[in-house]
Scaffold this motif. Structure first.
Motif, PDB file in Angstrom:
ATOM      1  N   ALA A   1       0.875  -1.271   0.135  1.00 27.16           N
ATOM      2  CA  ALA A   1       0.079  -0.157  -0.113  1.00 27.16           C
ATOM      3  C   ALA A   1       0.750   1.207   0.006  1.00 27.16           C
ATOM      4  O   ALA A   1       0.529   2.211  -0.778  1.00 27.16           O
ATOM      5  CB  ALA A   1      -0.907  -0.024   0.979  1.00 27.16           C
ATOM      6  N   GLY A   2       1.924   1.320   0.922  1.00 21.48           N
ATOM      7  CA  GLY A   2       2.554   2.496   0.967  1.00 21.48           C
ATOM      8  C   GLY A   2       3.508   2.926  -0.341  1.00 21.48           C
ATOM      9  O   GLY A   2       3.324   3.973  -0.892  1.00 21.48           O
ATOM     10  N   MET A   3       4.052   1.646  -0.689  1.00 16.88           N
ATOM     11  CA  MET A   3       4.827   2.034  -2.053  1.00 16.88           C
ATOM     12  C   MET A   3       3.754   2.279  -3.395  1.00 16.88           C
ATOM     13  O   MET A   3       4.292   3.400  -4.033  1.00 16.88           O
ATOM     14  CB  MET A   3       5.714   0.676  -2.708  1.00 16.88           C
ATOM     15  CG  MET A   3       6.682   0.136  -1.519  1.00 16.88           C
ATOM     16  SD  MET A   3       8.109   1.126  -2.001  1.00 16.88           S
ATOM     17  CE  MET A   3       8.926  -0.065  -2.574  1.00 16.88           C
ATOM     18  N   SER A   4       2.687   1.808  -3.484  1.00 12.97           N
ATOM     19  CA  SER A   4       1.879   2.083  -4.424  1.00 12.97           C
ATOM     20  C   SER A   4       1.533   3.385  -4.313  1.00 12.97           C
ATOM     21  O   SER A   4       1.111   3.994  -5.510  1.00 12.97           O
ATOM     22  CB  SER A   4       0.713   1.000  -4.482  1.00 12.97           C
ATOM     23  OG  SER A   4       1.063  -0.364  -4.474  1.00 12.97           O
TER      24      SER A   4
ATOM     25  N   ASP B   1      -1.206   5.809   6.797  1.00  9.67           N
ATOM     26  CA  ASP B   1      -0.583   4.762   7.596  1.00  9.67           C
ATOM     27  C   ASP B   1      -1.005   3.464   7.253  1.00  9.67           C
ATOM     28  O   ASP B   1      -2.118   3.093   7.050  1.00  9.67           O
ATOM     29  CB  ASP B   1      -1.193   5.222   9.147  1.00  9.67           C
ATOM     30  CG  ASP B   1      -0.524   4.216  10.259  1.00  9.67           C
ATOM     31  OD1 ASP B   1       0.544   3.303   9.775  1.00  9.67           O
ATOM     32  OD2 ASP B   1      -0.620   4.674  11.448  1.00  9.67           O
ATOM     33  N   SER B   2      -0.010   2.710   7.026  1.00 10.57           N
ATOM     34  CA  SER B   2      -0.310   1.195   6.512  1.00 10.57           C
ATOM     35  C   SER B   2       0.217   0.290   7.425  1.00 10.57           C
ATOM     36  O   SER B   2       0.297  -1.007   7.125  1.00 10.57           O
ATOM     37  CB  SER B   2       0.443   0.913   5.131  1.00 10.57           C
ATOM     38  OG  SER B   2       1.915   0.826   5.423  1.00 10.57           O
ATOM     39  N   ARG B   3       0.660   0.784   8.668  1.00 10.43           N
ATOM     40  CA  ARG B   3       1.084  -0.076   9.911  1.00 10.43           C
ATOM     41  C   ARG B   3      -0.020  -1.347  10.230  1.00 10.43           C
ATOM     42  O   ARG B   3      -1.195  -0.922  10.176  1.00 10.43           O
ATOM     43  CB  ARG B   3       1.533   0.476  11.048  1.00 10.43           C
ATOM     44  CG  ARG B   3       2.839   1.308  11.257  1.00 10.43           C
ATOM     45  CD  ARG B   3       3.081   1.868  12.532  1.00 10.43           C
ATOM     46  NE  ARG B   3       1.848   2.954  12.700  1.00 10.43           N
ATOM     47  CZ  ARG B   3       1.701   3.828  13.428  1.00 10.43           C
ATOM     48  NH1 ARG B   3       2.379   3.458  14.746  1.00 10.43           N
ATOM     49  NH2 ARG B   3       0.757   4.668  13.636  1.00 10.43           N
TER      50      ARG B   3
ATOM     51  N   PHE C   1      -5.119   9.146   7.803  1.00  9.68           N
ATOM     52  CA  PHE C   1      -5.839   7.952   7.208  1.00  9.68           C
ATOM     53  C   PHE C   1      -5.098   6.610   7.288  1.00  9.68           C
ATOM     54  O   PHE C   1      -3.990   6.385   7.245  1.00  9.68           O
ATOM     55  CB  PHE C   1      -5.997   8.142   5.661  1.00  9.68           C
ATOM     56  CG  PHE C   1      -6.577   9.599   5.473  1.00  9.68           C
ATOM     57  CD1 PHE C   1      -7.701   9.997   5.763  1.00  9.68           C
ATOM     58  CD2 PHE C   1      -5.940  10.613   4.802  1.00  9.68           C
ATOM     59  CE1 PHE C   1      -8.362  11.172   5.393  1.00  9.68           C
ATOM     60  CE2 PHE C   1      -6.237  12.021   4.659  1.00  9.68           C
ATOM     61  CZ  PHE C   1      -7.481  12.259   5.020  1.00  9.68           C
ATOM     62  N   ARG C   2      -5.884   5.698   7.186  1.00 11.16           N
ATOM     63  CA  ARG C   2      -5.292   4.079   7.114  1.00 11.16           C
ATOM     64  C   ARG C   2      -5.377   3.637   5.660  1.00 11.16           C
ATOM     65  O   ARG C   2      -6.384   3.673   5.026  1.00 11.16           O
ATOM     66  CB  ARG C   2      -5.921   3.191   8.331  1.00 11.16           C
ATOM     67  CG  ARG C   2      -5.655   3.719   9.446  1.00 11.16           C
ATOM     68  CD  ARG C   2      -6.053   2.778  10.636  1.00 11.16           C
ATOM     69  NE  ARG C   2      -6.059   3.038  11.872  1.00 11.16           N
ATOM     70  CZ  ARG C   2      -7.039   3.707  12.810  1.00 11.16           C
ATOM     71  NH1 ARG C   2      -8.442   3.455  11.879  1.00 11.16           N
ATOM     72  NH2 ARG C   2      -7.002   4.154  13.639  1.00 11.16           N
ATOM     73  N   ILE C   3      -4.490   2.998   5.097  1.00  8.51           N
ATOM     74  CA  ILE C   3      -4.344   2.322   3.963  1.00  8.51           C
ATOM     75  C   ILE C   3      -4.120   0.821   3.949  1.00  8.51           C
ATOM     76  O   ILE C   3      -3.602   0.483   4.934  1.00  8.51           O
ATOM     77  CB  ILE C   3      -3.473   3.066   2.873  1.00  8.51           C
ATOM     78  CG1 ILE C   3      -1.996   3.518   3.351  1.00  8.51           C
ATOM     79  CG2 ILE C   3      -4.077   4.288   2.581  1.00  8.51           C
ATOM     80  CD1 ILE C   3      -1.067   3.830   2.509  1.00  8.51           C
ATOM     81  N   GLY C   4      -4.299   0.210   2.886  1.00  7.24           N
ATOM     82  CA  GLY C   4      -3.978  -1.253   2.940  1.00  7.24           C
ATOM     83  C   GLY C   4      -4.650  -2.022   3.893  1.00  7.24           C
ATOM     84  O   GLY C   4      -5.863  -1.570   3.944  1.00  7.24           O
TER      85      GLY C   4
ATOM     86  N   GLY D   1      -8.595  -1.707   5.817  1.00 12.79           N
ATOM     87  CA  GLY D   1      -9.776  -2.738   5.239  1.00 12.79           C
ATOM     88  C   GLY D   1      -9.575  -3.119   3.909  1.00 12.79           C
ATOM     89  O   GLY D   1     -10.743  -3.370   3.069  1.00 12.79           O
ATOM     90  N   ALA D   2      -8.574  -2.905   3.236  1.00  8.63           N
ATOM     91  CA  ALA D   2      -8.421  -3.239   1.831  1.00  8.63           C
ATOM     92  C   ALA D   2      -8.560  -4.799   1.475  1.00  8.63           C
ATOM     93  O   ALA D   2      -8.652  -5.150   0.169  1.00  8.63           O
ATOM     94  CB  ALA D   2      -7.102  -2.682   1.153  1.00  8.63           C
ATOM     95  N   THR D   3      -8.338  -5.612   2.333  1.00  8.23           N
ATOM     96  CA  THR D   3      -8.394  -7.135   2.185  1.00  8.23           C
ATOM     97  C   THR D   3      -9.803  -7.554   1.965  1.00  8.23           C
ATOM     98  O   THR D   3     -10.504  -7.131   2.729  1.00  8.23           O
ATOM     99  CB  THR D   3      -7.802  -7.686   3.325  1.00  8.23           C
ATOM    100  OG1 THR D   3      -6.343  -7.338   3.267  1.00  8.23           O
ATOM    101  CG2 THR D   3      -7.985  -9.202   3.252  1.00  8.23           C
ATOM    102  N   ARG D   4     -10.174  -8.045   0.953  1.00  5.20           N
ATOM    103  CA  ARG D   4     -11.567  -8.636   0.670  1.00  5.20           C
ATOM    104  C   ARG D   4     -11.877  -9.797   1.813  1.00  5.20           C
ATOM    105  O   ARG D   4     -10.979 -10.826   1.836  1.00  5.20           O
ATOM    106  CB  ARG D   4     -11.525  -8.953  -0.644  1.00  5.20           C
ATOM    107  CG  ARG D   4     -13.141  -9.604  -0.870  1.00  5.20           C
ATOM    108  CD  ARG D   4     -14.184  -8.616  -1.523  1.00  5.20           C
ATOM    109  NE  ARG D   4     -15.440  -9.063  -1.666  1.00  5.20           N
ATOM    110  CZ  ARG D   4     -15.875  -9.475  -2.763  1.00  5.20           C
ATOM    111  NH1 ARG D   4     -15.116  -9.237  -3.839  1.00  5.20           N
ATOM    112  NH2 ARG D   4     -17.167 -10.168  -2.897  1.00  5.20           N
ATOM    113  N   PRO D   5     -12.775  -9.595   2.595  1.00  9.26           N
ATOM    114  CA  PRO D   5     -13.066 -10.575   3.627  1.00  9.26           C
ATOM    115  C   PRO D   5     -13.143 -11.993   2.767  1.00  9.26           C
ATOM    116  O   PRO D   5     -12.655 -13.093   3.649  1.00  9.26           O
ATOM    117  CB  PRO D   5     -14.404 -10.360   4.312  1.00  9.26           C
ATOM    118  CG  PRO D   5     -14.572  -8.818   4.049  1.00  9.26           C
ATOM    119  CD  PRO D   5     -13.847  -8.632   2.786  1.00  9.26           C
ATOM    120  N   ALA D   6     -13.853 -12.164   1.802  1.00  9.15           N
ATOM    121  CA  ALA D   6     -14.277 -13.520   1.265  1.00  9.15           C
ATOM    122  C   ALA D   6     -12.815 -14.319   0.720  1.00  9.15           C
ATOM    123  O   ALA D   6     -12.909 -15.421   0.396  1.00  9.15           O
ATOM    124  CB  ALA D   6     -15.433 -13.590   0.507  1.00  9.15           C
ATOM    125  N   THR D   7     -12.003 -13.483   0.336  1.00  9.64           N
ATOM    126  CA  THR D   7     -10.912 -13.927  -0.458  1.00  9.64           C
ATOM    127  C   THR D   7      -9.477 -13.829   0.020  1.00  9.64           C
ATOM    128  O   THR D   7      -8.504 -14.536  -0.620  1.00  9.64           O
ATOM    129  CB  THR D   7     -10.988 -13.171  -1.999  1.00  9.64           C
ATOM    130  OG1 THR D   7     -10.682 -11.865  -1.898  1.00  9.64           O
ATOM    131  CG2 THR D   7     -12.489 -13.622  -2.573  1.00  9.64           C
TER     132      THR D   7
END
Ligand code: FAD
Length: 398
Positions: free
Chosen positions: A14-17, A151-153, A273-276, A280-286
């Protein structure tokens, strides 16, 4: 204290992107923002991994892609398979080391970007921005002040949820002595693996050539396995199921991705802001995260350039999150059989419809059709139950 436009914490996906998108074009008034990317020294080896994602055939990150597949396959426990493709799209693999090296080269050419080797301890809002308090490798304090902080920690503790499963896995990069793999086809889910009591497990095979592949054992369940357990099941899968013959394990990759219906706050304060995964960028089902990170990074940079508050956009559609919450509940409660659930999903729907759903791009009509192809009664029971359940922390605390 250094004054910057933007501080990005963590130089993972997330940070690099985000940093590469922020400086790709000038910001408000034609000025490239000053950006600090803060990452503990020597952290990247600990987070080395491969990221797979769906992308257009000609994608923005193709220079870093190490492999790609047009055809994908799902196999049931009896070895019957469904194969499909996603028109105009490819499933691609990027190794984090290649991505980091590529982005590092890009950023080295931008004088407005500073890489800072430090561990962030605290982020504090102030009147017109935020302070970032960190320590470098010698333990000396590093203080930064910026208009915006991303913040992506990873969170120390997941937010409370109704259901949390873990997607946990170990993979071997193998080299066989004879031609064994078909490099045109990736096995997304191969259910010829021993199944956990609650949840589901499958093999995941990404051929890199006729003799090399990443062969992974993945489980969605409530606790990770030990390395010894993974090794034992991988030995069985490679020798008895895939019948690879003589092969060498070149490298291993292991990980745990939480699959949760927790709600992640993307805003930690007016300028924070929180990223990655942390946002919550992770899709719960996958467990898929990488493509969402790319989409969010582009949108954040666009908002910043337009002079708007660069709040990361919602990573997933509300409808998909609701469907994921029901699926997680159905798997975690044992009301549906995981193998039956997924094989039925792929068998009763066009392959590309399922993939678009997994990638978060399916339309309402497609989602309804998918829902109707799952075991209706247990899914309905979970759908009625989910809104009534309290959200708890994994350790039981509210
Ligand atoms: C092994 C593995 C394989 C995965 N494969 C896929 C896949 O194929 N496809 C997919 O879509 N998703 C995948 N994921 C999920 C997700 O894409 C990755 O976890 C991805 O790396 C998340 O990006 P991130 O930036 O949010 O977190 P990370 O990449 O983990 O980055 C967080 C960064 O924060 C830094 N950091 C931590 N603490 C501090 C601190 N105090 N101060 C400063 N920096 C700090 C860390 O060093 C790290 O660089 C995978 C996850 C794992 C674990």
């Amino acid at each position: 204290m250094d004054d910057l436009d933007i501080v990005v914490i963590g130089a993972g996906a997330a940070g690099m992107s985000l940093v590469r998108c922020l400086v790709a074009r000038p910001g408000p008034f034609g000025v490239t923002p000053t950006v600090a990317l803060v990452q503990p020294v020597a952290a990247s080896a600990a987070t080395e991994r491969t990221w797979c994602y769906w992308d257009t055939c000609q994608g923005a990150l193709d220079r870093t892609v190490s492999a790609g597949w047009d055809r994908l396959r799902v196999r049931d426990a009896d070895s019957r398979s469904v194969t499909g493709r996603l028109p105009g799209m490819r499933y691609k693999m990027i190794r984090s080391v290649d991505f980091e090296a590529h982005v590092a080269r890009e950023l080295a050419a931008v004088p407005q970007v500073r890489r800072i080797g430090a561990t962030v301890e605290e982020v504090r809002q102030h009147a017109t921005g935020a302070h970032v308090l960190a320590r470098d490798a010698d333990g000396d304090p590093v203080r930064l002040r910026a208009r915006w902080v991303f913040d992506s920690r990873p969170p120390r503790r997941l937010p409370p949820a109704r259901t949390t499963l873990l997607q946990h896995f170990r993979g071997w990069f193998v080299r066989t002595e004879r031609d064994t793999f078909d490099p045109s086809t990736a096995d997304l889910m191969d259910f010829r693996t021993p199944q956990p009591r609650r949840g589901v497990s499958f093999g995941y095979v990404l051929p890199l050539s006729r003799r090399e592949a990443l062969v992974e054992y993945t489980e969605f369940s409530s606790r990770p396995s030990t390395t010894r357990e993974y090794e034992s099941v991988l030995s069985h899968y490679t020798e008895q199921v895939l019948r690879l013959g003589v092969f060498t394990v070149l490298r291993a990759e292991q990980g745990v991705i939480p699959m949760t219906d927790a709600v992640f706050d993307r805003r930690a304060g007016p300028s924070m802001f929180r990223i990655g995964t942390a946002g919550g960028a992770t899709r719960p089902a996958t467990g898929y995260t990488f493509a969402t990170i790319q989409r969010q990074s582009v949108d954040i940079a666009r908002s910043y350039r337009a002079g708007r508050t660069p709040l990361p956009p919602s990573p997933h559609r509300a409808r998909h999150l609701a469907m994921d919450a029901i699926m997680l509940r159905a798997l975690a409660s044992g009301r549906v059989d995981g193998v039956e659930f997924f094989t039925r999903l792929f068998r009763r729907n066009a392959f590309d419809r399922v993939i678009r759903f997994l990638d978060g791009r399916s339309r309402l009509g497609e989602d309804l059709a998918l829902g109707l192809s799952t075991p209706i009664l247990p899914m309905l029971r979970c759908a009625l139950e989910v809104p009534l359940l309290a959200r708890n922390h994994e350790d039981g605390d509210r």
